[in-house]
Design an enzyme around this catalytic site. Structure first.
Site, PDB file in Angstrom:
ATOM      1  N   ALA A  71       0.838  -1.203   0.000  1.00 21.89           N
ATOM      2  CA  ALA A  71       0.000   0.000   0.000  1.00 21.89           C
ATOM      3  C   ALA A  71       0.872   1.252   0.000  1.00 21.89           C
ATOM      4  O   ALA A  71       1.977   1.247   0.544  1.00 21.89           O
ATOM      5  CB  ALA A  71      -0.897   0.002   1.234  1.00 21.89           C
ATOM      6  N   GLY A 124       0.681  -5.112   0.868  1.00 18.90           N
ATOM      7  CA  GLY A 124      -0.338  -5.155  -0.185  1.00 18.90           C
ATOM      8  C   GLY A 124       0.155  -5.820  -1.461  1.00 18.90           C
ATOM      9  O   GLY A 124      -0.644  -6.384  -2.226  1.00 18.90           O
ATOM     10  N   GLU A 127      -0.305  -9.357  -0.835  1.00 23.97           N
ATOM     11  CA  GLU A 127      -1.740  -9.652  -0.881  1.00 23.97           C
ATOM     12  C   GLU A 127      -2.246  -9.750  -2.320  1.00 23.97           C
ATOM     13  O   GLU A 127      -3.118 -10.560  -2.633  1.00 23.97           O
ATOM     14  CB  GLU A 127      -2.507  -8.585  -0.085  1.00 23.97           C
ATOM     15  CG  GLU A 127      -2.223  -8.725   1.413  1.00 23.97           C
ATOM     16  CD  GLU A 127      -2.713  -7.569   2.245  1.00 23.97           C
ATOM     17  OE1 GLU A 127      -2.260  -6.437   1.992  1.00 23.97           O
ATOM     18  OE2 GLU A 127      -3.545  -7.775   3.138  1.00 23.97           O
ATOM     19  N   GLU A 147       3.058  -4.975   8.458  1.00 26.69           N
ATOM     20  CA  GLU A 147       2.019  -4.074   8.998  1.00 26.69           C
ATOM     21  C   GLU A 147       2.035  -3.955  10.521  1.00 26.69           C
ATOM     22  O   GLU A 147       1.816  -2.869  11.059  1.00 26.69           O
ATOM     23  CB  GLU A 147       0.627  -4.533   8.537  1.00 26.69           C
ATOM     24  CG  GLU A 147       0.325  -4.212   7.080  1.00 26.69           C
ATOM     25  CD  GLU A 147       0.868  -5.249   6.102  1.00 26.69           C
ATOM     26  OE1 GLU A 147       1.623  -6.160   6.529  1.00 26.69           O
ATOM     27  OE2 GLU A 147       0.543  -5.153   4.915  1.00 26.69           O
TER      28      GLU A 147
END
Lengths: 269, 80
Positions: A71, A124, A127, A147
Site C-alpha cells: 500500500a 499489499g 496480498e 504491517e
C-alpha cells in the site's frame, strides 16, 4: 477488441494468444495507491471481455528489484492527516472496500492467474500475489507482512488468504515478527509454487501459462472454483478490524515516523 | 566449519561482487550504507544474496541497526 490492451499511469496489460499479462510499473516501488487502484478496477472490469478467450493471466512488474512494496503509505498518511479524525476511517474503509472487490475478482477469475515475482513483495504487494492461483518467484524475491510494525494488520485480504492457503504457523511468524523471508523459505512454506533463477520469473510463468492453456477451459474453471473458495466472512472481519485499529493515535504516529524517515532504511520498529 | 574471519571475508567478497567493486576494496569495519551508498532495496538484495550463499535465514530484526560488515558477518556466523 476493447480493453484487451491498456496502458495506464501505473500499470499496463497486453493480451496475446489467450494469455493476458498485467505489468505493474509505478515509481518508485509499485505502491498501491488510489491511481493504481483505479487502474486495477479497470483491469478487473475487463474480465468479462477477456474471459472467453483467456486461459491465463500473469501479473508481474517492470520495476527493477520490486514486485510491489504494498500500500502507498505516504498517500495513506497524507490523506488521513488532512481529514478530521472522524472522517479518516471512512476514507480508509472506502479504499479497503474497493481493493477487496478487485482482489476478490482476481481471486475468482475464470482463468488461471500467476504472479511472477521478483524483488520485494511486501504487504499489499504480497496480498495481490496471494490473490493469484500460482506464485512463481525469482530466487532473489523477498516476502513480508510488515504491517504490525506500524500498529496495523494487513488490510487487503492477506491474513484470510494466507490462512486459507498455508495455515497459521507460517502466517503467525510473518505477522508477529514482521520479518522478510527469502524465496527459498517461501517455497519451502508452500507460498511459492515454483522457484526461478535470477531474472527468470516471468519466463518461467510464461512457460507454465503455455502448459495451462492446453487444458479444457470448463474443467479448469470448475476445478478452481472447487479448490479455492473465497473466505468472504474473514475478509469482511479483516476490514472492520483494520478500521478499528487505524483510528488509534499510535498508528498515525508510526506512519508519520515511517513517511518522514529519509534514512537508507525506513523507520520500522 | 568456517571461522568468523572466513565468514567475514566471504561477506566482503560477495558484497564487492554484488555491487561490482574491485576485489579487496571493502574492509570489515566499513559502514556499508556510507561506503556503498545503498538504499533499503539494495540492502534487501544484499541480504538475499547472503542468505542464498550461506544457506541460512537472517531475520531483519537481527540485522536492524547493523551497518558494518564485521557485525553483519558475526550475525551470519551465529546461524551457520
Amino acid at each position: 477488441m476493447k480493453m484487451k490492451n491498456f496502458v495506464g499511469q501505473t500499470l499496463r496489460w497486453e493480451w496475446r494468444a489467450g494469455i493476458v499479462e498485467l505489468t505493474l510499473e509505478h515509481e518508485p516501488a509499485n505502491e498501491i495507491g488510489t491511481v493504481m487502484l483505479a487502474e486495477l478496477e479497470k483491469f478487473v472490469a475487463a474480465f468479462d471481455v477477456l474471459a472467453p478467450e483467456t486461459s491465463v493471466c500473469i501479473i508481474g512488474s517492470a520495476r527493477k528489484s520490486v514486485f510491489s512494496a504494498g500500500a502507498d503509505l505516504r498517500e495513506l498518511y497524507r490523506g488521513a492527516v488532512a481529514l478530521p479524525e472522524k472522517e479518516r476511517v471512512e476514507g480508509v474503509r472506502h479504499f479497503l472496500e474497493r481493493i477487496h472487490a478487485v482482489l476478490n475478482t482476481i481471486d475468482a477469475a475464470p482463468f488461471v492467474t500467476i504472479a511472477a515475482v521478483h524483488g520485494i513483495c511486501f504487504g499489499g504487494g504480497l496480498e495481490l500475489a496471494l490473490s493469484c492461483d500460482i506464485i512463481v518467484a525469482d530466487k532473489m524475491a523477498r516476502f513480508a507482512f510488515p504491517e504490525l510494525r506500524l500498529g496495523l494488520i494487513p488490510g487487503f485480504g492477506g491474513i484470510p488468504r494466507l490462512k486459507r492457503d498455508l495455515g497459521n504457523a507460517f502466517l503467525r511468524d510473518l505477522l508477529f515478527t514482521g520479518r522478510t523471508v527469502n524465496a527459498t523459505r517461501a517455497h519451502a512454506a508452500g507460498l511459492v509454487a515454483q522457484l526461478a533463477g535470477e531474472g527468470e520469473a516471468l519466463h518461467i510463468a510464461r512457460s507454465g501459462a503455455a502448459q495451462i492453456a492446453k487444458f479444457d477451459a470448463v474443467t479448469r474453471a470448475a476445478a478452481k472454483k472447487f479448490i479455492k473458495p473465497i473466505p468472504h466472512d474473514e475478509l469482511r472481519r479483516e476490514i472492520d478490524l483494520f478500521c478499528e485499529l487505524f483510528t488509534r493515535p499510535a498508528v498515525m504516529a508510526a506512519l508519520k515516523k515511517f513517511v518522514e524517515d529519509s534514512g537508507p532504511m525506513p523507520y520500522l520498529p | 566449519m568456517r571461522t568468523l574471519d572466513q565468514t567475514t571475508q566471504e561477506v566482503l567478497d560477495l558484497a564487492a561482487e554484488h555491487f561490482q567493486l574491485p576485489e579487496g576494496s571493502l574492509e570489515p569495519r566499513d559502514d556499508f550504507f556510507k561506503k556503498l551508498g545503498i538504499d533499503s532495496l539494495q540492502t534487501l538484495e544484499m541480504l538475499s544474496r547472503l542468505e542464498n550463499h550461506f544457506g541460512i535465514e537472517l531475520p531483519d530484526y537481527e540485522v536492524q541497526g547493523v551497518s558494518d560488515f564485521k557485525t553483519l558477518a558475526e550475525r551470519i556466523h551465529s546461524r551457520l
